[in-house]
Enzyme design. Structure first.
Site, PDB file in Angstrom:
ATOM      1  N   TRP A  44      -7.679 -21.134  -0.094  1.00 41.82           N
ATOM      2  CA  TRP A  44      -7.384 -20.179  -1.175  1.00 41.82           C
ATOM      3  C   TRP A  44      -6.100 -19.414  -0.910  1.00 41.82           C
ATOM      4  O   TRP A  44      -5.850 -18.966   0.211  1.00 41.82           O
ATOM      5  CB  TRP A  44      -8.532 -19.176  -1.281  1.00 41.82           C
ATOM      6  N   ASP A  47      -2.082 -13.372  -4.211  1.00 41.80           N
ATOM      7  CA  ASP A  47      -0.801 -12.648  -4.376  1.00 41.80           C
ATOM      8  C   ASP A  47       0.255 -12.967  -3.307  1.00 41.80           C
ATOM      9  O   ASP A  47      -0.077 -13.026  -2.117  1.00 41.80           O
ATOM     10  CB  ASP A  47      -1.014 -11.129  -4.266  1.00 41.80           C
ATOM     11  N   GLN A  63      -1.745 -13.623   0.195  1.00 40.45           N
ATOM     12  CA  GLN A  63      -3.171 -13.424   0.365  1.00 40.45           C
ATOM     13  C   GLN A  63      -3.810 -14.793   0.589  1.00 40.45           C
ATOM     14  O   GLN A  63      -3.661 -15.705  -0.254  1.00 40.45           O
ATOM     15  CB  GLN A  63      -3.754 -12.771  -0.900  1.00 40.45           C
ATOM     16  N   TRP A  71     -11.761 -16.976  -2.938  1.00 42.50           N
ATOM     17  CA  TRP A  71     -11.318 -15.687  -2.391  1.00 42.50           C
ATOM     18  C   TRP A  71     -12.317 -15.198  -1.337  1.00 42.50           C
ATOM     19  O   TRP A  71     -13.518 -15.268  -1.521  1.00 42.50           O
ATOM     20  CB  TRP A  71     -11.200 -14.674  -3.529  1.00 42.50           C
ATOM     21  N   ASP A 171      -2.093  -1.573  -2.743  1.00 46.87           N
ATOM     22  CA  ASP A 171      -0.887  -2.360  -2.977  1.00 46.87           C
ATOM     23  C   ASP A 171       0.409  -1.542  -2.869  1.00 46.87           C
ATOM     24  O   ASP A 171       1.173  -1.420  -3.835  1.00 46.87           O
ATOM     25  CB  ASP A 171      -0.961  -3.065  -4.354  1.00 46.87           C
ATOM     26  N   GLU A 226      -2.363  -2.485 -10.445  1.00 40.41           N
ATOM     27  CA  GLU A 226      -2.254  -3.121  -9.136  1.00 40.41           C
ATOM     28  C   GLU A 226      -0.785  -3.466  -8.890  1.00 40.41           C
ATOM     29  O   GLU A 226       0.018  -3.552  -9.828  1.00 40.41           O
ATOM     30  CB  GLU A 226      -3.085  -4.418  -9.108  1.00 40.41           C
TER      31      GLU A 226
END
Ligand code: DQQ
Length: 560
Positions: A44, A47, A63, A71, A171, A226
């Protein structure tokens, strides 16, 4: 079950390799893996995090779940490149191991303090489930690859105190320096229910941060923000500007991520007072709100590339298939091809274009010279793959005043594209390209334009229509749309599309509007995918030029 399936796939590959079918056979099992859009070897990815250019090397963090294709267990994957095209994959830079990041090392940014000291600021979920901000430093700044990162002993740097919602505080942006010598960052949050906020923090050293008594920007009209990004753009050319630049001839961009889209505003920033005065519409949920991309493109991050004096943008392009498909593929998530981003001549919006290094991958070229495309034209572009190509086509209209009428200048472009799909003939349009087109066009992804006459001006609509992109059930086939700020009386209407196995990234009007789509064809894969140019409107359009290139595969390999 999953393990058994993986074992089966592996033995099947080995069998095919032994039989001499080799690479092609394993590609057939993975028709959706990309050739030149960055993706890890497996698992996976979401971002992009902390992109930077440091000591001659581009760093892309992201990520990443090292343990599977969905995720979870979120770490910072790390890859490096010398050209933004070919990548070496390193070991993850950050993994959730400490009480302050055990729930996952979420999104963050890098800043090069004083031009020589890179730091990473990242959000993490701590052992109590709260979102906190942490700092990491390279173990050895003279290692050109910055392979190892050490989490700072003073972590967490910031916790969600006072009015901050413990699950809505994340973030951190790249830091910029003000005239008072203090660094500033933005963090996405929701401090009052229903109010999205970018909180402003100051620091003299990059390690200790204090909150400003007022948010940098907020909105009561949107969900939580975000991945805020804040940077200067030049109003006299395409060159990018360092995030901390102070001087004339600049405007600033604030981008935030919500509702699965990347929304931005442009304005004048006063670093003395930290006030940001908008020159465009404020953030809202409306079809006139500016977006980086009107398709699948989220959680973006930009950085200043001092080597080429440009600002480069990355974003996560998520999947439109199902979690069980993710297990079958063994991976999920792509990065968009890196884009240069600058302010348009009108200063009312941004322009984006794939970084020039993409040309390294261009192989066989087909060029079609200027011709009239009568209503009903459909022309194959021979010798060009409809699944791994870079395509540029330019159109013009002889008499735009014959365009269909549209009632309002504020129509929703996505709805228009859904209502009037590729088979609905208008006067000017649809005209454009069919990519991932199978024999008999059973499968096709259409990227096209329509031109309308609105009450006050012409409207040039750009659509990416995935409704016939696959005969498979259960994959997303949404259609996307955007208006282009062009006047077809004087301007040409151009399209560039990067086509890469399961992604189509399209740039209309030389980058005035971008639409990224994901597709999962069953028939139009590899050599069975064709490219066409078409005009399905009643009026002729002139195709001034078409240039298309088959693309070579980028090298994306683990570092030894
Ligand atoms: N993804 C991260 C968050 C961020 C979100 C977690 C955006 O930090 O807000 O993987 O996609």
């Amino acid at each position: 079950m999953v393990k058994e399936m993986a074992g089966w796939v592996l033995s099947f590959c080995i069998l095919l390799v032994v039989n001499g079918v080799g690479v092609h056979a394993s590609e057939d099992l993975q028709p959706y893996r990309t050739a030149f859009h960055f993706q890890p070897l497996k698992n996976w990815m979401n971002d992009p995090n902390g992109p930077m250019y440091f000591n001659g090397v581009y760093h892309l963090f992201y990520q990443y779940n090292p343990g599977g294709p969905l995720w979870g267990n979120i770490s910072w994957g790390h890859s490096i490149s010398h050209d933004l095209v070919n990548w070496f994959i390193l070991e993850p830079a950050l993994s959730p191991k400490e009480p302050y990041d055990i729930g996952g090392c979420f999104t963050g940014s890098s800043t090069i303090l004083h031009g020589s000291k890179p730091i990473i600021l990242y959000t993490a979920q701590d052992a109590d489930g709260a979102q906190v901000q942490n700092l990491a430093l390279p173990k050895n700044r003279s290692d050109p690859l910055l392979k190892d990162w050490i989490k700072w002993s003073g972590n967490p740097v910031l916790t969600p105190v006072n009015d901050i919602n413990t699950s809505q505080f994340r973030d951190p942006s790249t830091a910029w320096k003000g005239p008072d010598g203090k660094w500033r960052i933005l963090i996405g949050s929701e401090i009052i229910k229903g109010q999205a906020t970018a909180l402003l923090y100051y620091s003299t050293d990059g390690f200790n941060w204090t909150r400003s008594d007022k948010p940098f920007k907020f909105s009561r009209e949107t969900n939580m923000w975000e991945c805020p990004d804040f940077y200067p753009v030049s109003n006299i050319g395409k060159d990018g500007i360092d995030t901390s630049f102070q001087g004339n001839n600049t405007m600033h961009v604030l981008k935030v991520s919500f509702n699965s889209h990347e929304y931005y505003v442009i304005g004048m920033y006063d670093p003395q007072t930290d006030q940001f005065l908008l020159a465009t519409n404020d953030f809202s949920v409306s079809n006139t709100q500016l977006q980086y991309d009107y398709g699948r493109f989220y959680a973006s991050k930009s950085f200043y590339d001092g080597a080429k004096k440009r600002r480069v943008l990355w974003a996560w392009v998520n999947e439109g298939d199902s979690p069980s498909d993710a297990f079958k593929k063994g991976w999920s998530g792509l990065q968009s091809f890196p884009r240069s981003i600058w302010l348009s001549d009108t200063r009312k919006q941004l322009v984006q274009w794939p970084v020039e290094e993409i040309k390294k991958l261009r192989a066989k070229q087909v060029n079609m010279v200027s011709r009239e495309l009568k209503g009903g034209s459909l022309l194959e572009v021979p010798g060009i793959s409809g699944s791994q190509a870079d395509i540029e086509v330019v159109f013009s209209l002889s008499n735009p005043s014959d365009a269909e009428l549209i009632n309002s200048d504020l129509s929703d472009p996505q709805h228009l594209c859904e209502q009037k799909n590729v088979s609905t003939s208008g006067s000017y349009g649809p005209f454009g390209v069919l990519v991932f087109a199978s024999k008999n066009l059973t499968e096709q992804t259409a990227v096209f334009f329509r031109v309308f006459k609105g009450p006050n001006k012409f409207q040039v609509l750009m659509c990416s229509d995935q409704s016939r992109s696959s005969i498979a059930q259960g994959v997303d086939k949404s259609t996307y749309g955007a208006f282009l700020d062009l006047d077809p009386l004087h301007d040409k209407i151009s399209l560039r599309s990067l086509v890469d196995h399961s992604i189509v990234e399209s740039f209309g009007g030389e980058g005035l509007a971008c639409i990224t789509a994901r597709v999962y064809p069953k028939l139009a894969i590899h050599e069975h995918a064709k490219l066409y140019v078409f005009n399905n409107g009643s009026k002729s359009v002139t195709m001034l030029s078409l240039n298309a290139w088959n693309m070579n595969k980028a090298q994306i390999v683990p570092m030894d």
